[in-house]
Design a protein around this motif. Structure first.
Motif, short mmCIF file in Angstrom:
data_model
loop_
_atom_site.label_atom_id
_atom_site.label_comp_id
_atom_site.label_asym_id
_atom_site.label_seq_id
_atom_site.Cartn_x
_atom_site.Cartn_y
_atom_site.Cartn_z
N ALA A 41 0.86 -1.20 -0.02
CA ALA A 41 -0.12 0.08 -0.03
C ALA A 41 0.82 1.24 -0.01
CB ALA A 41 -0.92 -0.03 1.24
N CYS B 31 0.18 4.79 -2.26
CA CYS B 31 0.09 5.82 -1.39
C CYS B 31 0.88 5.95 -0.22
CB CYS B 31 -1.36 5.58 -0.93
SG CYS B 31 -1.66 7.08 0.24
N THR C 283 -2.03 6.05 5.89
CA THR C 283 -3.14 5.91 5.35
C THR C 283 -3.33 4.12 5.53
OG1 THR C 283 -3.41 7.74 4.01
CG2 THR C 283 -4.85 5.95 3.72
N PRO D 230 -4.10 0.58 4.51
CA PRO D 230 -4.27 0.13 2.91
C PRO D 230 -6.04 -0.34 2.86
CG PRO D 230 -2.63 -1.05 4.14
CD PRO D 230 -3.05 -0.25 5.24
N PRO D 231 -6.55 0.09 1.96
CA PRO D 231 -8.03 -0.02 1.87
C PRO D 231 -8.33 -1.62 2.01
CG PRO D 231 -6.98 0.96 -0.12
CD PRO D 231 -6.03 0.63 0.64
N GLY E 17 -9.53 -1.54 5.68
CA GLY E 17 -10.73 -0.55 6.05
C GLY E 17 -10.27 0.79 6.28
N PRO E 18 -11.07 1.59 6.12
CA PRO E 18 -10.62 2.99 6.05
C PRO E 18 -10.01 3.39 7.55
CG PRO E 18 -13.14 2.82 6.41
CD PRO E 18 -12.60 1.33 6.24
N TYR F 80 -6.33 5.77 9.44
CA TYR F 80 -5.20 6.66 9.48
C TYR F 80 -4.37 6.52 10.79
CZ TYR F 80 -6.39 10.81 11.86
OH TYR F 80 -6.88 11.42 12.98
N LYS G 30 -9.47 4.31 13.16
CA LYS G 30 -9.47 3.39 12.21
C LYS G 30 -10.85 2.37 12.44
CE LYS G 30 -6.82 0.43 15.37
NZ LYS G 30 -5.23 -0.17 15.96
N TYR H 64 -11.74 -1.02 10.98
CA TYR H 64 -11.45 -2.22 10.16
C TYR H 64 -12.67 -2.98 10.04
CZ TYR H 64 -6.44 -1.57 11.51
OH TYR H 64 -4.94 -1.02 11.70
#
Length: 171
Positions: free
Chosen positions: A17, A21, A35, A37-38, A41-42, A44, A61, A63
């Motif tokens: 990732a 990014c 950030t 890794p997608p 889950g969203p 930081y 986070k 997850y």
């Protein structure tokens, strides 16, 4: 989607990732924002080097159902407080908004950590080299406070404590 990963597999996902990014660094290189890794889950992480060997992690986070199986490893002194969300390590520790974590240095046994899906985890985490605990919290005679000594004992066990926040008194 539920994920079960080894620590090595999770590290590989992070490394890949970062190729797409890269983390953002402050001009003085003391702060870094990662950030997540997608696939995980969203989220930081904001990492600030407060002093050489002393880092503050600020995280937000969410997850997917994520289970990470960790190996036995060296562990720094760690203080962790979550304002929301939960991390469950079975019989080792449950960290949530009602129960924080203080972990000593030395060897941490292998453990599995589960983060449930869709529970935002917001909090702070401090990692510190063991000698800094003595440097920052010594008595006037140079001794480490008795309450903190279990965090830096020289045996092979990683001691941990699970303090609960104090209730606020209403007036």
């Amino acid at each position: 989607m539920s994920l079960e990963l080894t620590e090595q597999a999770e590290a590989e996902i992070w490394a890949e990732a970062e190729q797409h990014c890269p983390p953002a660094n402050s001009s003085d290189r003391l702060e870094t924002i990662y950030t997540v890794p997608p696939l995980l889950g969203p989220a930081y992480y904001h990492i600030i080097e407060l002093y050489p060997g002393l880092e503050l992690f600020i995280f937000n986070k969410t997850y997917r159902d994520l289970t990470v199986c960790g190996l036995e490893k060296d562990h720094l002194v760690q203080f962790k407080v979550q304002l929301s969300g939960v991390e469950d390590s079975g019989d080792h520790v449950l960290i949530n908004a009602a129960q924080s974590y203080v972990g000593g240095s030395r060897i941490q046994r292998s453990l599995t950590v589960f983060s449930p899906q869709s529970q935002p985890q917001v909090g702070v985490d401090i990692h510190m080299l063991p000698h800094l605990l003595r440097q920052f919290f010594a008595t006037p005679t140079g001794e480490l406070l008795a309450e903190l000594q279990p965090l830096v004992q020289k045996n092979n066990c990683n001691g941990c404590f699970h303090p609960k926040p104090q209730q606020q008194c209403e007036q």
